[in-house]
Design an enzyme around this catalytic site. Sequence first.
Site, PDB file in Angstrom:
ATOM      1  N   TYR A  41      -3.516   8.763   3.911  1.00 32.15           N
ATOM      2  CA  TYR A  41      -3.926   7.405   3.544  1.00 32.15           C
ATOM      3  C   TYR A  41      -5.406   7.357   3.164  1.00 32.15           C
ATOM      4  O   TYR A  41      -5.783   6.757   2.149  1.00 32.15           O
ATOM      5  CB  TYR A  41      -3.642   6.464   4.713  1.00 32.15           C
ATOM      6  CG  TYR A  41      -3.833   5.003   4.416  1.00 32.15           C
ATOM      7  CD1 TYR A  41      -2.909   4.304   3.653  1.00 32.15           C
ATOM      8  CD2 TYR A  41      -4.937   4.308   4.914  1.00 32.15           C
ATOM      9  CE1 TYR A  41      -3.081   2.947   3.387  1.00 32.15           C
ATOM     10  CE2 TYR A  41      -5.112   2.963   4.656  1.00 32.15           C
ATOM     11  CZ  TYR A  41      -4.187   2.281   3.893  1.00 32.15           C
ATOM     12  OH  TYR A  41      -4.360   0.947   3.634  1.00 32.15           O
ATOM     13  N   THR A  52      -6.081   8.841  -0.276  1.00 33.71           N
ATOM     14  CA  THR A  52      -5.676   7.973  -1.387  1.00 33.71           C
ATOM     15  C   THR A  52      -6.622   6.798  -1.557  1.00 33.71           C
ATOM     16  O   THR A  52      -6.945   6.409  -2.682  1.00 33.71           O
ATOM     17  CB  THR A  52      -4.243   7.429  -1.192  1.00 33.71           C
ATOM     18  OG1 THR A  52      -4.182   6.615  -0.012  1.00 33.71           O
ATOM     19  CG2 THR A  52      -3.236   8.557  -1.086  1.00 33.71           C
ATOM     20  N   ARG A 107       5.948  -9.064  -0.636  1.00 33.85           N
ATOM     21  CA  ARG A 107       5.660  -9.544   0.715  1.00 33.85           C
ATOM     22  C   ARG A 107       4.198  -9.318   1.042  1.00 33.85           C
ATOM     23  O   ARG A 107       3.444  -8.766   0.257  1.00 33.85           O
ATOM     24  CB  ARG A 107       6.538  -8.825   1.743  1.00 33.85           C
ATOM     25  CG  ARG A 107       6.291  -7.309   1.789  1.00 33.85           C
ATOM     26  CD  ARG A 107       6.977  -6.653   2.975  1.00 33.85           C
ATOM     27  NE  ARG A 107       8.431  -6.781   2.905  1.00 33.85           N
ATOM     28  CZ  ARG A 107       9.248  -6.393   3.875  1.00 33.85           C
ATOM     29  NH1 ARG A 107       8.740  -5.877   4.985  1.00 33.85           N
ATOM     30  NH2 ARG A 107      10.560  -6.522   3.740  1.00 33.85           N
ATOM     31  N   SER A 119      -9.548   0.563   1.092  1.00 33.24           N
ATOM     32  CA  SER A 119      -9.472   0.359   2.538  1.00 33.24           C
ATOM     33  C   SER A 119     -10.736   0.909   3.191  1.00 33.24           C
ATOM     34  O   SER A 119     -11.383   1.821   2.650  1.00 33.24           O
ATOM     35  CB  SER A 119      -8.244   1.081   3.115  1.00 33.24           C
ATOM     36  OG  SER A 119      -8.311   1.157   4.528  1.00 33.24           O
ATOM     37  N   ASN A 135      -2.157  -3.483  -5.665  1.00 35.34           N
ATOM     38  CA  ASN A 135      -2.042  -3.770  -4.243  1.00 35.34           C
ATOM     39  C   ASN A 135      -1.026  -2.908  -3.505  1.00 35.34           C
ATOM     40  O   ASN A 135      -1.175  -2.658  -2.304  1.00 35.34           O
ATOM     41  CB  ASN A 135      -1.676  -5.252  -4.069  1.00 35.34           C
ATOM     42  CG  ASN A 135      -1.197  -5.578  -2.667  1.00 35.34           C
ATOM     43  OD1 ASN A 135      -1.972  -5.605  -1.719  1.00 35.34           O
ATOM     44  ND2 ASN A 135       0.104  -5.811  -2.511  1.00 35.34           N
ATOM     45  N   GLY A 186       3.343  -4.592  -5.503  1.00 32.71           N
ATOM     46  CA  GLY A 186       3.632  -4.845  -4.091  1.00 32.71           C
ATOM     47  C   GLY A 186       3.643  -6.329  -3.788  1.00 32.71           C
ATOM     48  O   GLY A 186       3.211  -6.777  -2.716  1.00 32.71           O
TER      49      GLY A 186
END
Length: 253
Positions: free
Chosen positions: A163, A166, A15, A151, A89, A12
């Site tokens: 999300y 994961t 950006r 996260s 990432n 990733g």
Amino acid sequence: MDIKGKVVAITGAGRGLGQAMALHLASRGAILALLDNNEQDLAKTGEMIAAKGSRVGVYWCDIRDEEQVNQAFSRLVRELGGLHLLVNNAGLMQDALLVKWQDGKLVNKMSLSQWQSVLDVNLTGTFLCGREAAAHMAELGEGGLIVNISSVARAGNRGQSNYSATKAGVAALVVCWAGELSRYGIRVAGIAPGAIATDMTAQMKPEAMARLTQQIPAKRLAEVDELVHSLQYIIENDYFHGRILEMDGGLRL
């Protein structure tokens, strides 16, 4: 780990956080291997790093695809001469409530495609890249470091069943891999950031962003540079192993 002259792969990397981490590590003398599925973003980041005089390789790769991952890592090791650090990432966010009722009627459910697409990128992609990086690091015999970006949502967050699942899985992999890979001199760690000012969080609705900011004791989103600083700490501290560094402004007290 002294990052100077080391080969660093970042998924990733086209950006956002990936690009910021790549630019920072390049400034520290690292050799960058950039992986992304967006050719234009990938090329742009590669050009930015090359313009600073740093060595860089760009590798278009869909991390959901086992064969593409295998080929990308084989290429980057061959072309750049090794692999010492992987930052897992790359991530995808497709928020939805599990079920939504309005005026006594079921109006929406999280679709299987919303669930599966996030699992494919965030969890399967992390697994595939981590596996290939570990295999090459073990074969090369120079040790290494794998950093998974988790996260604060790993503890569970409304509207993010996919999300959160994961990111909990990504954090669990840190512990699994740390126990398995230490025999090869490979450290494994993770970072669990809260909300960071990136393109991904920019997709949130304004009212949702306002509610989120009010929930954070620090009363703001994290800056990208603050995540980069956390990564630098893990790289330099060789005793940080099998643990998750939480960087969430106090959101998860």
